[in-house]
Structures are given as structure tokens and as C-alpha cells.
Design a protein around this motif. Structure first.
Motif, PDB file in Angstrom:
ATOM      1  N   TYR A  66      -9.238  37.444   3.552  1.00 26.24           N
ATOM      2  CA  TYR A  66      -8.287  36.595   4.286  1.00 26.24           C
ATOM      3  C   TYR A  66      -8.680  35.116   4.164  1.00 26.24           C
ATOM      4  O   TYR A  66      -7.836  34.255   3.888  1.00 26.24           O
ATOM      5  CB  TYR A  66      -8.252  37.025   5.757  1.00 26.24           C
ATOM      6  N   ALA A  67      -9.969  34.854   4.350  1.00 24.51           N
ATOM      7  CA  ALA A  67     -10.434  33.462   4.285  1.00 24.51           C
ATOM      8  C   ALA A  67     -10.175  32.880   2.894  1.00 24.51           C
ATOM      9  O   ALA A  67      -9.793  31.711   2.751  1.00 24.51           O
ATOM     10  CB  ALA A  67     -11.913  33.390   4.635  1.00 24.51           C
ATOM     11  N   MET A  68     -10.370  33.717   1.874  1.00 19.85           N
ATOM     12  CA  MET A  68     -10.157  33.204   0.509  1.00 19.85           C
ATOM     13  C   MET A  68      -8.670  32.890   0.270  1.00 19.85           C
ATOM     14  O   MET A  68      -8.328  31.843  -0.298  1.00 19.85           O
ATOM     15  CB  MET A  68     -10.661  34.206  -0.521  1.00 19.85           C
ATOM     16  N   LEU A  69      -7.786  33.773   0.734  1.00 16.29           N
ATOM     17  CA  LEU A  69      -6.345  33.526   0.551  1.00 16.29           C
ATOM     18  C   LEU A  69      -5.927  32.236   1.255  1.00 16.29           C
ATOM     19  O   LEU A  69      -5.223  31.394   0.709  1.00 16.29           O
ATOM     20  CB  LEU A  69      -5.525  34.693   1.120  1.00 16.29           C
ATOM     21  N   LYS A  70      -6.425  32.107   2.475  1.00 15.68           N
ATOM     22  CA  LYS A  70      -6.064  30.953   3.295  1.00 15.68           C
ATOM     23  C   LYS A  70      -6.595  29.654   2.663  1.00 15.68           C
ATOM     24  O   LYS A  70      -5.893  28.656   2.591  1.00 15.68           O
ATOM     25  CB  LYS A  70      -6.658  31.149   4.695  1.00 15.68           C
ATOM     26  N   GLN A  71      -7.829  29.747   2.181  1.00 14.32           N
ATOM     27  CA  GLN A  71      -8.439  28.556   1.566  1.00 14.32           C
ATOM     28  C   GLN A  71      -7.639  28.129   0.322  1.00 14.32           C
ATOM     29  O   GLN A  71      -7.385  26.952   0.103  1.00 14.32           O
ATOM     30  CB  GLN A  71      -9.885  28.882   1.183  1.00 14.32           C
ATOM     31  N   ARG A  72      -7.222  29.110  -0.478  1.00 13.11           N
ATOM     32  CA  ARG A  72      -6.462  28.779  -1.693  1.00 13.11           C
ATOM     33  C   ARG A  72      -5.081  28.225  -1.337  1.00 13.11           C
ATOM     34  O   ARG A  72      -4.591  27.302  -1.988  1.00 13.11           O
ATOM     35  CB  ARG A  72      -6.335  30.017  -2.588  1.00 13.11           C
ATOM     36  N   TYR A  73      -4.477  28.790  -0.316  1.00 11.51           N
ATOM     37  CA  TYR A  73      -3.172  28.287   0.138  1.00 11.51           C
ATOM     38  C   TYR A  73      -3.309  26.823   0.590  1.00 11.51           C
ATOM     39  O   TYR A  73      -2.521  25.956   0.204  1.00 11.51           O
ATOM     40  CB  TYR A  73      -2.641  29.165   1.276  1.00 11.51           C
ATOM     41  N   ASP A  74      -4.319  26.566   1.408  1.00 11.48           N
ATOM     42  CA  ASP A  74      -4.514  25.193   1.907  1.00 11.48           C
ATOM     43  C   ASP A  74      -4.786  24.227   0.756  1.00 11.48           C
ATOM     44  O   ASP A  74      -4.273  23.107   0.731  1.00 11.48           O
ATOM     45  CB  ASP A  74      -5.673  25.137   2.916  1.00 11.48           C
ATOM     46  N   TYR A  75      -5.571  24.686  -0.201  1.00 15.03           N
ATOM     47  CA  TYR A  75      -5.900  23.839  -1.356  1.00 15.03           C
ATOM     48  C   TYR A  75      -4.615  23.542  -2.154  1.00 15.03           C
ATOM     49  O   TYR A  75      -4.382  22.421  -2.585  1.00 15.03           O
ATOM     50  CB  TYR A  75      -6.924  24.564  -2.242  1.00 15.03           C
ATOM     51  N   CYS A 132      -1.565  23.434  -1.035  1.00 15.23           N
ATOM     52  CA  CYS A 132      -0.743  22.444  -0.315  1.00 15.23           C
ATOM     53  C   CYS A 132      -1.315  21.036  -0.474  1.00 15.23           C
ATOM     54  O   CYS A 132      -0.591  20.091  -0.788  1.00 15.23           O
ATOM     55  CB  CYS A 132      -0.682  22.790   1.173  1.00 15.23           C
ATOM     56  N   GLN A 133      -2.598  20.926  -0.259  1.00 17.17           N
ATOM     57  CA  GLN A 133      -3.227  19.599  -0.266  1.00 17.17           C
ATOM     58  C   GLN A 133      -3.228  18.961  -1.647  1.00 17.17           C
ATOM     59  O   GLN A 133      -2.964  17.775  -1.787  1.00 17.17           O
ATOM     60  CB  GLN A 133      -4.695  19.691   0.224  1.00 17.17           C
ATOM     61  N   HIS A 134      -3.553  19.752  -2.661  1.00 17.50           N
ATOM     62  CA  HIS A 134      -3.748  19.161  -3.987  1.00 17.50           C
ATOM     63  C   HIS A 134      -2.523  19.271  -4.882  1.00 17.50           C
ATOM     64  O   HIS A 134      -2.163  18.298  -5.532  1.00 17.50           O
ATOM     65  CB  HIS A 134      -4.967  19.785  -4.673  1.00 17.50           C
ATOM     66  N   ILE A 135      -1.902  20.436  -4.917  1.00 21.67           N
ATOM     67  CA  ILE A 135      -0.791  20.610  -5.872  1.00 21.67           C
ATOM     68  C   ILE A 135       0.500  20.031  -5.283  1.00 21.67           C
ATOM     69  O   ILE A 135       1.147  19.188  -5.909  1.00 21.67           O
ATOM     70  CB  ILE A 135      -0.585  22.098  -6.236  1.00 21.67           C
ATOM     71  N   VAL A 136       0.855  20.463  -4.084  1.00 21.51           N
ATOM     72  CA  VAL A 136       2.140  20.013  -3.533  1.00 21.51           C
ATOM     73  C   VAL A 136       2.068  18.515  -3.195  1.00 21.51           C
ATOM     74  O   VAL A 136       2.866  17.715  -3.697  1.00 21.51           O
ATOM     75  CB  VAL A 136       2.544  20.841  -2.289  1.00 21.51           C
ATOM     76  N   LYS A 137       1.087  18.149  -2.392  1.00 17.88           N
ATOM     77  CA  LYS A 137       0.977  16.730  -2.025  1.00 17.88           C
ATOM     78  C   LYS A 137       0.761  15.874  -3.262  1.00 17.88           C
ATOM     79  O   LYS A 137       1.320  14.791  -3.390  1.00 17.88           O
ATOM     80  CB  LYS A 137      -0.224  16.543  -1.080  1.00 17.88           C
ATOM     81  N   GLY A 138      -0.077  16.378  -4.157  1.00 16.45           N
ATOM     82  CA  GLY A 138      -0.391  15.637  -5.388  1.00 16.45           C
ATOM     83  C   GLY A 138       0.875  15.299  -6.153  1.00 16.45           C
ATOM     84  O   GLY A 138       1.051  14.178  -6.626  1.00 16.45           O
ATOM     85  N   PHE A 139       1.792  16.250  -6.260  1.00 17.33           N
ATOM     86  CA  PHE A 139       3.036  16.005  -6.998  1.00 17.33           C
ATOM     87  C   PHE A 139       3.839  14.891  -6.322  1.00 17.33           C
ATOM     88  O   PHE A 139       4.329  13.964  -6.979  1.00 17.33           O
ATOM     89  CB  PHE A 139       3.877  17.283  -7.093  1.00 17.33           C
TER      90      PHE A 139
END
Ligand code: GDP
Length: 464
Positions: A253-262, A264-271
Motif C-alpha cells: 500500500y505504501a509503495m502504491l501511494k508513494q508512486r501515486y504521489d510522485y 502527481c508531484q513530478h509528472i502532472v505538475k511538471g507538465f
């Protein structure tokens, strides 16, 4: 004296050079590659282009010429115009292969300013036009920025009905035996993410659906294979939210959540920060004909995707986007593409259908300071209007060559001018075929319908 004058002229010219960053987007197969290839081609012929009567600077003979120059953002892949035009000029001509990532190209347009301040200062001026192409699917990710992983999982679970549920079967089966509280298993998560991604692809390819999230999963661009694209929503799991909230750091669960947050922060915001924030003008291409052909589920899904996509232009005064960057888009053109798939008498319906599709979302949202317009166009016209005699009646029709080389004269059907209701779907006679592009000479600009009108809206004021 002459040299002083030359210096002054040079200084004036430089200060009057203008830049416009025009972004082209749309869901896959909306026609972005065809549109950009045609737009560049029309502008490269702009000094003597007879196919641009609706683009005032060309009609008035004020455009002296355009050429390609090195793009400003050197780290962004270049839009491959040469490859596109090569396929369109081949024997037989074929459609350019679509781009699947962000790409960019720069044109330098030399023109004579209209009478007025610019004209007094100089005889000729330059407009640098950066054309940026990016997949519309990336805009479907905006809402993720205001959703936690749990909220996103709930939302995904809510839409898993009907066709989607069928297509997700393989992945859902795997989710059943997945234990979120077990130790993180990167390999297992990778395999399950691949199943989830296959489901998203199936939605688009088999289901004719457009609304897929996360958008990057189907068009990963440079991130293909990266762990940041290997997660999936947690659906129907046996633990309650409070148990998950206390999940150990090293759990699945922690890994899924961490990847989701990453993500959002890097790919979505980055774009949004790197690409979207720099756009001055935007054209959104919409293929309204494919979902009309595919049926109500596909049509409603495209409507939902469009509404979602429009949220990215809803800056408001305190919106999420304004907090991310200072937006500068002041004009958006929505274009119903592939108008040459229907007879000219249906073109007004195509525009009003598109207006209806976006009207509600446009009305209810605060699109302050953005001018919006709708048009129907064919970036590269593949058919010609003709007439057929049907049971003693003369009807308008389309003449073209199908992709398999077969000549065809047909009437594809009526486009509804309003959002189609039950009766349309019941006696839907609508049918369109894929035509191959028409053969053209090297010196001839590509045939199109209303690309010049689109250019007038997007660039006319910049070439005054
Ligand atoms: P992209 O995925 O948005 O870049 O879409 P493309 O530009 O590759 O277009 C997808 C397909 O739509 C093309 O291969 C053509 O078959 C068709 N298409 C695009 N533009 C036109 C057009 O103006 N007229 C016709 N008849 N077909 C078009």
C-alpha cells in the motif's frame, strides 16, 4: 549617418519581433499530427498561397514568407514535419504517423505590418511561431492534483461498470488476491500495473472510450517503463481505510501511494509548469465523428473527457492552476476535425454539435479572460464533394479513395446539430470510412478546409 540609421532600424526591428507559443492538443487520433503538418505546410507556402482566403495577412499579400528555424526549447523533441510531408507526398499518399509525446517546431514568419504604429516604425516585421504538440490525455490528469490516493481509488472504483468492468476483468482478478498490507513486492506491483495499463489501452482501442486516468499510462512518452508509471488504484480491498492509514512503511500500500504521489508531484505538475504555463494560444482538436459512429457509450465518454480537458483552462481567481503558475492563454479554438468525412451541407451541424458538447462546461466554469470559438475543419482534405442520383433524387455525396485504393462515392449520413438523443442512436445511419489523402504536387500547398479560418482566429491579430 547611414550606419546610425541602420543601427536604429535593427534595434526597432528587434524590439518589435514577436513570439507566439501555440499549443495543439486533442485526444489520440483527434488529428493533431495532420493539423500541425498542414498548418506548417500552409505557412511555408504563405507568400503565394491561394488556399488561404480566410487568413487576412495572406489574403492581403502582407506575408512575405515563412521558414523553419531552430526551436527555442532544445530539450523537447522536434516535430517531424519532413517525415509527415514525405508520407503525404508518397505514391500512394499515406497519413503521417502520429506523435505520441510532446514535440515542438518553430517558424519564422516575415510580414508587412498593416498601416499603424508598427508600419510607421518599420516596413517588415517578424513573428516567431512556436507550435507545441502534446497529447490531450495528459490534461485528464489535472484532477489528480486535488485527490489523495484513496480518493482516486474510490473514484476509479465508481466508474468500473458496464464495458469498463468487462475490459478490466484480468486486472480485477489480480487485485482480488493482492494484499496491500503485505511487504512491498515491486515485481508484483509492476505486473499488476501492466494489467491495469492494458485495461486502459483496451478502453481506448476496444471500447472506443476516451476518458482514461492516469493519462500518461497510455501515452507515457519519455517515462515508458519508469516505476512512476507502475501503480494502480486499490479497488475492493478487504481492509478499511483506518487499517490502510496505519499500513507499515514498507507495505504494498505504501509503495502504491508513494508512486501515486510522485506521479502527481513530478509528472502532472511538471507538465503544467514546464509546458502548459508557457502557452499563449491553444487549439483543441476534437474528432466528433468517431464517437458518433461508435455509439452512445463512446459519445458520452468523449463528452466527459472533453469536460475534464476543459478544466485545464479554468484558471479562475484562486484555482488550482493559478496556484501552480501564472497562466497566459488568452484564446482557445475548439475545432471539430475531419470535416471532409461529411458533406459540406453538414459542416454547420458539426460546429453546433461541438458547441453543444462544450457549452455546458464553458458556461458553468469561470474561464476569465479567455476568448473561445468553435470551428469545423479538415486539416488535410481527403475527399471532394460530389452528387449522386438516388431513386431519381439528386443528393450531395463525397468522392474519394479508400485506404485500400478503392474509389468511393458515398453519402456518410447526417450529423446531428444537437447532442444526439435516443432516436438518433436507434435509427443511426451514420457511417464514415477512412479515405487516403489526395495526391498533391511538391509545390502545391496541401488541400484543406478552413485551416485558414483557424489561423485567422489564432494568429490574425499577431500579424497586424
Ligand atoms: P493524432 O493522434 O491526434 O496526432 O491524430 P492524427 O493526426 O495522426 O490523425 C489520426 C487519423 O485521422 C489519420 O491517420 C487520418 O486517418 C485521420 N485524419 C486526420 N486528419 C484528417 C483530415 O483532415 N481528413 C481526413 N479525412 N482524415 C483525417
Amino acid at each position: 549617418m547611414n550606419s546610425v540609421k541602420r543601427q536604429v532600424n535593427k534595434w526597432v526591428s528587434r524590439s518589435l519581433d514577436r513570439h507566439v507559443r501555440l499549443a495543439v492538443t486533442g485526444l489520440s487520433r483527434a488529428g493533431k499530427t495532420a493539423f500541425i503538418t498542414s498548418l506548417i505546410n500552409q505557412l511555408l507556402h504563405s507568400a503565394t498561397n491561394p488556399r488561404m482566403p480566410l487568413f487576412a495577412p495572406v489574403r492581403e499579400g502582407r506575408v512575405l514568407g515563412a521558414r523553419r528555424v531552430q526551436q527555442s526549447q532544445l530539450h523537447i523533441p522536434a516535430f517531424d514535419y519532413d517525415l509527415g510531408i514525405q508520407s503525404l507526398r508518397a505514391h500512394p499518399p499515406t497519413w503521417p504517423s502520429p506523435t505520441r509525446d510532446v514535440s515542438e517546431i518553430r517558424l519564422e514568419i516575415r510580414y508587412r505590418p498593416e498601416k499603424g504604429a508598427m508600419k510607421l516604425l518599420q516596413d517588415t516585421a517578424t513573428l516567431y511561431l512556436d507550435i507545441v504538440d502534446y497529447p490531450g490525455e495528459w490534461l485528464l490528469d489535472l484532477p489528480l492534483l486535488s485527490m489523495s490516493f484513496d480518493e482516486w481509488s474510490r473514484k476509479q472504483s465508481g466508474i468500473l461498470t458496464g464495458k469498463r468492468k468487462e475490459l478490466a476483468e484480468d486486472w480485477l482478478e489480480a487485485v482480488d488476491s493482492f494484499d496491500p498490507l503485505a511487504d512491498a513486492d515491486e515485481k508484483l506491483i509492476g505486473e499488476m500495473a501492466a494489467k491495469f495499463t492494458a485495461y486502459l489501452h483496451a478502453c481506448k482501442e476496444e471500447g472506443g472510450l476516451h476518458w482514461v486516468q492516469p493519462g500518461r499510462f497510455v501515452l507515457p512518452g519519455e517515462y515508458a517503463g519508469a516505476p512512476v508509471l507502475q501503480f494502480f488504484p486499490l479497488i475492493g480491498n478487504k481492509y478499511g481505510e483506518s487499517q490502510l492509514a496505519n499500513a507499515p512503511k514498507g507495505s504494498n500500500y505504501a509503495m502504491l501511494k508513494q508512486r501515486y504521489d510522485y506521479y502527481c508531484q513530478h509528472i502532472v505538475k511538471g507538465f503544467y509548469q514546464e509546458h502548459f504555463s508557457k502557452v499563449d494560444r491553444q487549439i483543441v482538436l476534437v474528432d466528433t465523428l468517431q464517437p458518433l459512429n461508435a455509439g452512445p457509450a463512446s459519445f458520452n465518454d468523449m463528452r466527459m473527457a472533453l469536460e475534464q480537458l476543459m478544466q485545464s483552462f479554468r484558471y479562475g481567481k484562486s484555482g488550482l492552476l493559478r496556484r501552480l503558475f501564472a497562466p497566459r492563454i488568452d484564446k482557445i479554438l475548439f475545432a471539430a476535425t475531419k470535416a471532409d468525412h461529411v458533406t459540406p451541407d453538414q459542416h454547420p451541424n458539426l460546429v453546433s454539435l461541438l458547441q453543444q458538447l462544450i457549452h455546458e462546461a464553458w458556461q458553468t466554469a469561470a474561464f476569465e479572460g479567455i476568448d473561445m470559438e468553435c470551428v469545423s475543419l479538415a486539416s488535410i482534405q481527403a475527399t471532394e464533394p460530389g452528387m449522386v442520383n438516388h431513386q431519381g433524387e439528386t443528393m450531395s455525396a463525397l468522392r474519394g479513395t479508400l485506404e485500400n485504393g478503392e474509389p468511393m462515392l458515398m453519402y456518410p449520413g447526417d450529423v446531428p446539430s444537437r447532442l444526439p438523443g435516443e432516436s438518433f442512436w436507434q435509427d443511426n445511419q451514420f457511417e464514415f470510412r477512412q479515405f487516403r489523402p489526395m495526391q498533391t504536387d511538391v509545390d502545391e500547398p496541401l488541400p484543406h478546409i478552413r485551416v485558414d479560418k483557424a489561423l485567422q482566429y489564432l494568429l490574425g491579430d499577431k500579424l497586424r
